[in-house]
Design a protein around this motif. Sequence first.
Motif, PDB file in Angstrom:
ATOM      1  N   ILE A 135      10.343 -57.774  15.030  1.00 56.34           N
ATOM      2  CA  ILE A 135       9.643 -58.049  16.287  1.00 56.34           C
ATOM      3  C   ILE A 135       8.692 -59.210  16.043  1.00 56.34           C
ATOM      4  CG2 ILE A 135       7.824 -56.349  15.787  1.00 56.34           C
ATOM      5  CD1 ILE A 135       7.762 -55.773  18.829  1.00 56.34           C
ATOM      6  N   TRP A 136       8.541 -60.049  17.018  1.00 53.51           N
ATOM      7  CA  TRP A 136       7.639 -61.188  16.846  1.00 53.51           C
ATOM      8  C   TRP A 136       6.898 -61.456  18.154  1.00 53.51           C
ATOM      9  CZ3 TRP A 136      12.926 -61.415  16.548  1.00 53.51           C
ATOM     10  CH2 TRP A 136      13.606 -62.042  17.602  1.00 53.51           C
ATOM     11  N   THR A 137       5.886 -62.303  18.077  1.00 54.21           N
ATOM     12  CA  THR A 137       5.091 -62.629  19.268  1.00 54.21           C
ATOM     13  C   THR A 137       5.773 -63.749  20.037  1.00 54.21           C
ATOM     14  OG1 THR A 137       3.774 -64.198  17.991  1.00 54.21           O
ATOM     15  CG2 THR A 137       2.928 -61.959  18.172  1.00 54.21           C
ATOM     16  N   ASN A 138       5.926 -63.542  21.336  1.00 50.57           N
ATOM     17  CA  ASN A 138       6.483 -64.593  22.188  1.00 50.57           C
ATOM     18  C   ASN A 138       5.572 -64.901  23.376  1.00 50.57           C
ATOM     19  OD1 ASN A 138       7.013 -62.111  23.388  1.00 50.57           O
ATOM     20  ND2 ASN A 138       8.898 -62.794  24.355  1.00 50.57           N
ATOM     21  N   ARG A 139       4.310 -64.467  23.257  1.00 47.25           N
ATOM     22  CA  ARG A 139       3.294 -64.772  24.257  1.00 47.25           C
ATOM     23  C   ARG A 139       2.040 -65.241  23.509  1.00 47.25           C
ATOM     24  NH1 ARG A 139       7.280 -64.500  26.465  1.00 47.25           N
ATOM     25  NH2 ARG A 139       8.071 -62.974  27.951  1.00 47.25           N
ATOM     26  N   PRO A 140       1.330 -66.269  24.019  1.00 42.07           N
ATOM     27  CA  PRO A 140       0.211 -66.856  23.266  1.00 42.07           C
ATOM     28  C   PRO A 140      -0.934 -65.892  23.000  1.00 42.07           C
ATOM     29  CG  PRO A 140       0.325 -67.737  25.513  1.00 42.07           C
ATOM     30  CD  PRO A 140       1.595 -66.995  25.278  1.00 42.07           C
ATOM     31  N   TRP A 141      -1.077 -64.850  23.798  1.00 44.31           N
ATOM     32  CA  TRP A 141      -2.195 -63.921  23.621  1.00 44.31           C
ATOM     33  C   TRP A 141      -1.892 -62.803  22.620  1.00 44.31           C
ATOM     34  CZ3 TRP A 141       0.669 -64.451  28.136  1.00 44.31           C
ATOM     35  CH2 TRP A 141       1.539 -63.397  28.443  1.00 44.31           C
ATOM     36  N   GLN A 142      -0.678 -62.763  22.087  1.00 41.48           N
ATOM     37  CA  GLN A 142      -0.298 -61.680  21.188  1.00 41.48           C
ATOM     38  C   GLN A 142      -0.632 -62.026  19.735  1.00 41.48           C
ATOM     39  OE1 GLN A 142       3.851 -61.454  22.213  1.00 41.48           O
ATOM     40  NE2 GLN A 142       3.539 -59.871  23.757  1.00 41.48           N
ATOM     41  N   ASN A 143      -0.956 -60.997  18.947  1.00 37.60           N
ATOM     42  CA  ASN A 143      -1.226 -61.139  17.526  1.00 37.60           C
ATOM     43  C   ASN A 143      -0.058 -60.556  16.736  1.00 37.60           C
ATOM     44  OD1 ASN A 143      -2.333 -59.701  14.891  1.00 37.60           O
ATOM     45  ND2 ASN A 143      -3.667 -61.454  15.311  1.00 37.60           N
ATOM     46  N   GLN A 144       0.539 -61.371  15.875  1.00 36.93           N
ATOM     47  CA  GLN A 144       1.754 -60.957  15.180  1.00 36.93           C
ATOM     48  C   GLN A 144       1.534 -59.730  14.299  1.00 36.93           C
ATOM     49  OE1 GLN A 144       5.166 -62.180  15.216  1.00 36.93           O
ATOM     50  NE2 GLN A 144       5.267 -60.192  14.236  1.00 36.93           N
ATOM     51  N   ILE A 145       0.490 -59.749  13.489  1.00 34.73           N
ATOM     52  CA  ILE A 145       0.268 -58.637  12.555  1.00 34.73           C
ATOM     53  C   ILE A 145       0.041 -57.336  13.319  1.00 34.73           C
ATOM     54  CG2 ILE A 145      -1.285 -57.703  10.802  1.00 34.73           C
ATOM     55  CD1 ILE A 145      -1.702 -60.550   9.798  1.00 34.73           C
ATOM     56  N   LEU A 146      -0.800 -57.398  14.343  1.00 37.54           N
ATOM     57  CA  LEU A 146      -1.102 -56.191  15.115  1.00 37.54           C
ATOM     58  C   LEU A 146       0.145 -55.678  15.827  1.00 37.54           C
ATOM     59  CD1 LEU A 146      -3.276 -54.218  16.092  1.00 37.54           C
ATOM     60  CD2 LEU A 146      -3.710 -55.772  18.011  1.00 37.54           C
ATOM     61  N   ARG A 147       0.944 -56.597  16.379  1.00 40.54           N
ATOM     62  CA  ARG A 147       2.138 -56.180  17.109  1.00 40.54           C
ATOM     63  C   ARG A 147       3.139 -55.500  16.178  1.00 40.54           C
ATOM     64  NH1 ARG A 147       6.371 -59.189  20.928  1.00 40.54           N
ATOM     65  NH2 ARG A 147       6.336 -57.654  22.580  1.00 40.54           N
ATOM     66  N   SER A 148       3.307 -56.046  14.997  1.00 36.05           N
ATOM     67  CA  SER A 148       4.222 -55.444  14.033  1.00 36.05           C
ATOM     68  C   SER A 148       3.730 -54.074  13.585  1.00 36.05           C
ATOM     69  CB  SER A 148       4.390 -56.359  12.821  1.00 36.05           C
ATOM     70  OG  SER A 148       5.010 -57.574  13.174  1.00 36.05           O
ATOM     71  N   LEU A 149       2.438 -53.990  13.254  1.00 32.40           N
ATOM     72  CA  LEU A 149       1.885 -52.729  12.767  1.00 32.40           C
ATOM     73  C   LEU A 149       2.044 -51.611  13.792  1.00 32.40           C
ATOM     74  CD1 LEU A 149      -1.430 -53.893  11.029  1.00 32.40           C
ATOM     75  CD2 LEU A 149       0.688 -53.161   9.935  1.00 32.40           C
ATOM     76  N   LEU A 150       1.797 -51.929  15.066  1.00 27.84           N
ATOM     77  CA  LEU A 150       1.845 -50.914  16.108  1.00 27.84           C
ATOM     78  C   LEU A 150       3.274 -50.530  16.497  1.00 27.84           C
ATOM     79  CD1 LEU A 150      -1.037 -52.117  18.464  1.00 27.84           C
ATOM     80  CD2 LEU A 150      -1.082 -50.264  16.774  1.00 27.84           C
TER      81      LEU A 150
END
Length: 444
Positions: A135-150
């Motif tokens: 999974i990766w960030t595709n919106r400027p407001w998203q944080n990659q590390i947090l998105r992956s962890l969650l």
Amino acid sequence: MLLFGGLYFESSHRSFNRHSFDCLSALDFPILKTLPHFQTILQNGALVEKVETIYPSITYPCHTTIVTGNFPGRHGVINNTLFQPGRLSPDWHWYRHSIQGTTLYDEAKKANMTTAALLWPVTGKANIDYNMPEIWTNRPWQNQILRSLLSGSPRYQWELNKRFGHIRNGLKQPQLDEFVLESTVYTIKTKKPHLLLVHFTDLDTQRHYHGFSSKEAIAAIYRHHERLGRIIVALKEASIYENSTIAILGDHSALDENKAIHLNFLLQQQNLISAGPNGKINNWRAYCKSCDGSAYIYVKNKHDSEVLDVVRQLLDSLILDDESGIESFITGDEARAKGADGTCAFMIEAKKGYYFLEDFQGEYIKTVTQQDVTIDKKYTLATHGYSPKKIDYTTIFMAAGKGIRHAIIPSARLVDEGPTFARLLGIDLGKTDGRVIKKILEDD
């Protein structure tokens, strides 16, 4: 059991390692058979020389088929990305809830097996013990590390990033696969899961950006060979090699292309797509959703005979045009019969050398150069998504270890892999579209 690009499984401690080498082709076999670590698998295990993929033959539907034994129209992951007309960067089918029905890792958990997955598609928020989903960030407001962890196993992912995060450079290859490799070795040694799913994308990336037979793609095959060797060593060091099964597989092949078809450009000319002053779509009556080498055409109102007639007439005219890039088209019902999304109005297939993009402004066909690919990663020089009946378009499967007999069989289907892996794990996926490949199993 290890699915290396693939699968690793073990029972008591039998492990099934499944390793998926994204975009591994049957045409790669002449190279693979010369490489020592692949020779170890081939000399002691089973080979399926040609594996027929699914339609559309793209990564997320393919990997979901591998763990369910079903075609996309049944398991629900009918494309890589969600249907979001006009969005430059649509969301992907990242999450487990996209899958209808059960999976190998669901049934393994029910059987009290320990499960792990590293960048395996469509595993976000899945019930997997040690999960680092793709999974990766595709919106400027998203944080990659947090998105992956969650989306996966927070503590496990944090540990992997703390130990090996310095290897990674965003999504760039080969650094990403090197990070996945170190994470795989660590997981084998410290977690000893019964089922381990691993997805490597180095080869797929090199083929997209440099071409099927490019020197970059060949170098990626050699890197995969070294990765396989590291994993075999890790299994031995963990003292579980003798009770392990290693499966190495591809999900699809690829074909060279250099022309991008923008069918939505013609649909806009037919007043079936409209855009506002900002250039964004504000309404659509028919829309072409890319699957790279193929595409779905959706009609907003399925009972709108006027729109259906306009689209069919347009496709009929394009089929007669040698320069249109479109090879054939089928109806939604015919797509359903092939295992694709039956809710589409039509499904279209590109000629060899062409693929589909969703742009609706500019031009109908764009000739793609290496400079285009370098500047804008939406462009490619080789891709997939084509019909599984395309010539020289099969993938490959090999396995060795516990439960596998030495055998060479000429052909099987991607949907057959899931039921075969379930049999090896001693679990049941229920009634599937695929069937067990009995000739490679010791018990059959």
